[in-house]
Design a protein around this motif. Structure first.
Motif, PDB file in Angstrom:
ATOM      1  N   PRO A 106       0.826  -1.211   0.000  1.00 53.98           N
ATOM      2  CA  PRO A 106       0.000   0.000   0.000  1.00 53.98           C
ATOM      3  C   PRO A 106       0.855   1.255   0.000  1.00 53.98           C
ATOM      4  CG  PRO A 106      -0.778  -1.573   1.632  1.00 53.98           C
ATOM      5  CD  PRO A 106       0.553  -2.071   1.152  1.00 53.98           C
ATOM      6  N   VAL A 107       1.978   1.205   0.732  1.00 52.45           N
ATOM      7  CA  VAL A 107       2.907   2.334   0.728  1.00 52.45           C
ATOM      8  C   VAL A 107       4.263   1.852   1.235  1.00 52.45           C
ATOM      9  CG1 VAL A 107       2.172   3.086   3.029  1.00 52.45           C
ATOM     10  CG2 VAL A 107       3.324   4.714   1.515  1.00 52.45           C
ATOM     11  N   SER A 108       5.322   2.321   0.572  1.00 50.04           N
ATOM     12  CA  SER A 108       6.697   2.122   1.014  1.00 50.04           C
ATOM     13  C   SER A 108       7.314   3.498   1.239  1.00 50.04           C
ATOM     14  CB  SER A 108       7.503   1.355  -0.046  1.00 50.04           C
ATOM     15  OG  SER A 108       6.954   0.082  -0.289  1.00 50.04           O
ATOM     16  N   PHE A 109       8.433   3.534   1.960  1.00 46.31           N
ATOM     17  CA  PHE A 109       9.057   4.820   2.286  1.00 46.31           C
ATOM     18  C   PHE A 109      10.566   4.725   2.076  1.00 46.31           C
ATOM     19  CE2 PHE A 109       5.332   4.206   4.951  1.00 46.31           C
ATOM     20  CZ  PHE A 109       4.615   5.386   4.770  1.00 46.31           C
ATOM     21  N   CYS A 121      15.743  13.694   2.772  1.00 43.54           N
ATOM     22  CA  CYS A 121      14.372  13.669   2.259  1.00 43.54           C
ATOM     23  C   CYS A 121      13.784  12.293   2.517  1.00 43.54           C
ATOM     24  CB  CYS A 121      14.334  13.990   0.763  1.00 43.54           C
ATOM     25  SG  CYS A 121      15.178  12.777  -0.295  1.00 43.54           S
ATOM     26  N   VAL A 122      12.490  12.193   2.327  1.00 46.23           N
ATOM     27  CA  VAL A 122      11.812  10.903   2.339  1.00 46.23           C
ATOM     28  C   VAL A 122      10.848  10.887   1.160  1.00 46.23           C
ATOM     29  CG1 VAL A 122      10.051  11.731   3.974  1.00 46.23           C
ATOM     30  CG2 VAL A 122      10.413   9.280   3.680  1.00 46.23           C
ATOM     31  N   VAL A 123      10.752   9.732   0.515  1.00 42.30           N
ATOM     32  CA  VAL A 123       9.852   9.565  -0.629  1.00 42.30           C
ATOM     33  C   VAL A 123       8.839   8.478  -0.294  1.00 42.30           C
ATOM     34  CG1 VAL A 123       9.659   8.987  -3.082  1.00 42.30           C
ATOM     35  CG2 VAL A 123      11.669  10.237  -2.245  1.00 42.30           C
ATOM     36  N   PRO A 124       7.606   8.830   0.075  1.00 37.43           N
ATOM     37  CA  PRO A 124       6.553   7.821   0.177  1.00 37.43           C
ATOM     38  C   PRO A 124       6.178   7.339  -1.231  1.00 37.43           C
ATOM     39  CG  PRO A 124       5.995   9.820   1.403  1.00 37.43           C
ATOM     40  CD  PRO A 124       7.137  10.157   0.498  1.00 37.43           C
ATOM     41  N   GLU A 125       6.086   6.043  -1.389  1.00 40.94           N
ATOM     42  CA  GLU A 125       5.738   5.416  -2.665  1.00 40.94           C
ATOM     43  C   GLU A 125       4.407   4.693  -2.460  1.00 40.94           C
ATOM     44  OE1 GLU A 125       8.633   2.785  -5.284  1.00 40.94           O
ATOM     45  OE2 GLU A 125       7.681   1.547  -3.755  1.00 40.94           O
ATOM     46  N   VAL A 126       3.324   5.318  -2.894  1.00 39.81           N
ATOM     47  CA  VAL A 126       1.977   4.801  -2.637  1.00 39.81           C
ATOM     48  C   VAL A 126       1.558   3.907  -3.804  1.00 39.81           C
ATOM     49  CG1 VAL A 126      -0.424   5.415  -2.190  1.00 39.81           C
ATOM     50  CG2 VAL A 126       1.425   6.866  -1.311  1.00 39.81           C
ATOM     51  N   GLY A 127       0.995   2.754  -3.480  1.00 40.09           N
ATOM     52  CA  GLY A 127       0.538   1.831  -4.508  1.00 40.09           C
ATOM     53  C   GLY A 127      -0.960   1.610  -4.435  1.00 40.09           C
ATOM     54  N   ASN A 128      -1.532   1.221  -5.570  1.00 42.21           N
ATOM     55  CA  ASN A 128      -2.950   0.844  -5.573  1.00 42.21           C
ATOM     56  C   ASN A 128      -3.115  -0.558  -6.139  1.00 42.21           C
ATOM     57  OD1 ASN A 128      -2.926   1.031  -8.421  1.00 42.21           O
ATOM     58  ND2 ASN A 128      -3.835   3.067  -8.445  1.00 42.21           N
ATOM     59  N   THR A 129      -4.332  -1.056  -6.121  1.00 43.98           N
ATOM     60  CA  THR A 129      -4.588  -2.432  -6.550  1.00 43.98           C
ATOM     61  C   THR A 129      -4.627  -2.577  -8.066  1.00 43.98           C
ATOM     62  OG1 THR A 129      -6.980  -2.050  -6.321  1.00 43.98           O
ATOM     63  CG2 THR A 129      -5.837  -3.012  -4.440  1.00 43.98           C
ATOM     64  N   LEU A 133       1.927   2.982  -9.094  1.00 43.53           N
ATOM     65  CA  LEU A 133       2.660   3.585  -7.996  1.00 43.53           C
ATOM     66  C   LEU A 133       2.714   5.085  -8.194  1.00 43.53           C
ATOM     67  CD1 LEU A 133       5.722   1.139  -7.909  1.00 43.53           C
ATOM     68  CD2 LEU A 133       3.784   1.130  -6.327  1.00 43.53           C
ATOM     69  N   LYS A 134       2.734   5.806  -7.074  1.00 44.79           N
ATOM     70  CA  LYS A 134       2.938   7.247  -7.166  1.00 44.79           C
ATOM     71  C   LYS A 134       3.864   7.691  -6.041  1.00 44.79           C
ATOM     72  CE  LYS A 134       0.872  11.816  -7.481  1.00 44.79           C
ATOM     73  NZ  LYS A 134      -0.346  12.640  -7.618  1.00 44.79           N
ATOM     74  N   PRO A 135       4.994   8.341  -6.386  1.00 40.75           N
ATOM     75  CA  PRO A 135       5.894   8.863  -5.360  1.00 40.75           C
ATOM     76  C   PRO A 135       5.522  10.288  -4.973  1.00 40.75           C
ATOM     77  CG  PRO A 135       6.931   9.072  -7.506  1.00 40.75           C
ATOM     78  CD  PRO A 135       5.564   8.459  -7.741  1.00 40.75           C
ATOM     79  N   TYR A 136       5.822  10.635  -3.740  1.00 35.81           N
ATOM     80  CA  TYR A 136       5.640  11.995  -3.232  1.00 35.81           C
ATOM     81  C   TYR A 136       6.957  12.423  -2.582  1.00 35.81           C
ATOM     82  CZ  TYR A 136       0.666  10.904  -3.747  1.00 35.81           C
ATOM     83  OH  TYR A 136      -0.561  10.536  -4.223  1.00 35.81           O
ATOM     84  N   MET A 137       7.412  13.631  -2.886  1.00 32.43           N
ATOM     85  CA  MET A 137       8.680  14.132  -2.357  1.00 32.43           C
ATOM     86  C   MET A 137       8.467  14.988  -1.118  1.00 32.43           C
ATOM     87  SD  MET A 137      11.882  14.819  -2.191  1.00 32.43           S
ATOM     88  CE  MET A 137      12.602  14.115  -3.666  1.00 32.43           C
ATOM     89  N   GLN A 153      -1.460  17.144  -1.869  1.00 34.92           N
ATOM     90  CA  GLN A 153      -2.685  16.678  -2.525  1.00 34.92           C
ATOM     91  C   GLN A 153      -2.447  15.312  -3.151  1.00 34.92           C
ATOM     92  OE1 GLN A 153      -4.403  19.312  -5.506  1.00 34.92           O
ATOM     93  NE2 GLN A 153      -6.442  18.738  -4.829  1.00 34.92           N
ATOM     94  N   LYS A 154      -3.384  14.401  -2.959  1.00 34.28           N
ATOM     95  CA  LYS A 154      -3.207  13.010  -3.365  1.00 34.28           C
ATOM     96  C   LYS A 154      -3.180  12.855  -4.883  1.00 34.28           C
ATOM     97  CE  LYS A 154      -6.690  10.188  -2.997  1.00 34.28           C
ATOM     98  NZ  LYS A 154      -7.722   9.205  -2.573  1.00 34.28           N
ATOM     99  N   ASN A 155      -4.226  13.291  -5.580  1.00 32.85           N
ATOM    100  CA  ASN A 155      -4.342  13.159  -7.038  1.00 32.85           C
ATOM    101  C   ASN A 155      -3.963  11.755  -7.505  1.00 32.85           C
ATOM    102  OD1 ASN A 155      -3.401  16.576  -7.431  1.00 32.85           O
ATOM    103  ND2 ASN A 155      -5.393  15.698  -7.900  1.00 32.85           N
ATOM    104  N   PHE A 156      -4.554  10.757  -6.887  1.00 36.16           N
ATOM    105  CA  PHE A 156      -4.213   9.371  -7.187  1.00 36.16           C
ATOM    106  C   PHE A 156      -5.389   8.505  -6.771  1.00 36.16           C
ATOM    107  CE2 PHE A 156      -1.334   5.586  -5.976  1.00 36.16           C
ATOM    108  CZ  PHE A 156      -1.251   5.143  -7.285  1.00 36.16           C
ATOM    109  N   TYR A 157      -5.631   7.425  -7.509  1.00 35.17           N
ATOM    110  CA  TYR A 157      -6.713   6.502  -7.196  1.00 35.17           C
ATOM    111  C   TYR A 157      -6.168   5.448  -6.227  1.00 35.17           C
ATOM    112  CZ  TYR A 157     -10.800   3.494  -7.912  1.00 35.17           C
ATOM    113  OH  TYR A 157     -11.940   2.752  -7.739  1.00 35.17           O
ATOM    114  N   VAL A 158      -6.515   5.583  -4.960  1.00 40.57           N
ATOM    115  CA  VAL A 158      -6.075   4.617  -3.958  1.00 40.57           C
ATOM    116  C   VAL A 158      -7.288   3.847  -3.470  1.00 40.57           C
ATOM    117  CG1 VAL A 158      -4.852   4.272  -1.794  1.00 40.57           C
ATOM    118  CG2 VAL A 158      -4.153   6.117  -3.315  1.00 40.57           C
TER     119      VAL A 158
END
Length: 260
Positions: A106-109, A121-129, A133-137, A153-158
């Motif tokens: 669901p999410v890696s960091f 920095c940290v990059v959350p890497e959000v995943g969906n089913t 994947l979408k990274p955030y800086m 802002q998410k702007n992603f289908y989770v």
């Protein structure tokens, strides 16, 4: 020598505060891997491999790709394109790995440190089913003490039950002896969803991998099964949901994973 990689035995909790209250939690474990140590770990640990079937298998293809040969090179490419000019000494990835061939994150960091071991920095890497994947800086301008915090802002289908344009409030403490991660979802000024991840550091060795393979069997399958079970409960409660092909203009920056 393996110095920086470990396991965190975790409890993750989710609380929904809008339309229909829904709270649940489950216990599992995550890997916290120094990306420079993965090959050595694969040699030293019987149940752990890299890009080769095993009980636990770290697959580069489960993470972001920007035409570079491995996960570390791809993350370096991403952070450099997003303004990070510091030389990076190490990158620590908090993640699930494939278990008996199956993985879902669901999410890696990615926690990135400079040559003096200062967090950069940290990059959350959000995943969906849907395999996206979408990274955030989040850079050091949003670091206070040992916690990165930024609302993005998410702007992603989770989740199909939460609008695409809500904001993630990332509250990401640098993992040490304890793991403390929190992500709140906001619609305008209203908190509508909370995710908390807390854990304790454990050694990454053969004994613990055997222990956790028994204590948390098929851990990644448990994650995806829990997601679908909770979704079914929300459908039964008649919570409105959005289909993947709706509001495509609000789905920005998603990246398909490497083909297996």
């Amino acid at each position: 020598m393996v110095n920086n990689s470990c396991i965190y035995e975790c409890t993750i909790s989710h609380s929904r505060h809008e339309v229909a209250d829904n709270k649940f939690y489950y216990k599992y474990f995550m890997f916290y891997l120094d990306l420079d140590e993965i090959n050595l770990l694969s040699q030293k640990l019987t149940l752990f491999s890299r890009n080769r079937f095993n009980v636990f298998n770290f697959r580069d293809s489960d993470h972001l790709v920007f035409n570079k040969p491995g996960v570390k090179q791809n993350i370096l490419e991403y952070i450099h394109k997003h303004g990070i000019t510091d030389k990076i000494k190490r990158i620590q990835l908090l993640t699930n790995v494939a278990t008996f061939g199956y993985n879902f994150n669901p999410v890696s960091f990615y926690f990135c440190f400079d040559m003096n071991d200062n967090p950069i920095c940290v990059v959350p890497e959000v995943g969906n089913t849907f395999g996206e994947l979408k990274p955030y800086m989040i850079d050091k301008n949003h670091l206070t003490g040992k916690q990165f915090r930024e609302k993005i802002q998410k702007n992603f289908y989770v989740s199909p039950f939460i609008e695409h344009d809500i904001f993630f409030d990332f509250q990401l403490s640098i993992p040490e002896e304890k793991l403390q991660i929190k992500i709140d979802d906001y619609k305008t000024e209203n908190k509508i969803f909370t995710t908390s991840l807390f854990g304790k550091r454990k050694k990454l060795n053969n004994i613990n991998l055997i222990k956790y393979s028994i204590k948390y069997p098929l851990v990644t399958l448990k994650v995806i099964s829990t997601i679908h079970w909770q979704a079914l409960k929300l459908i039964i409660k008649k919570v409105p949901y959005f289909r993947k092909n709706e509001f495509l203009d609000l789905q920005k920056g998603a990246i398909a994973k490497w083909k297996k």
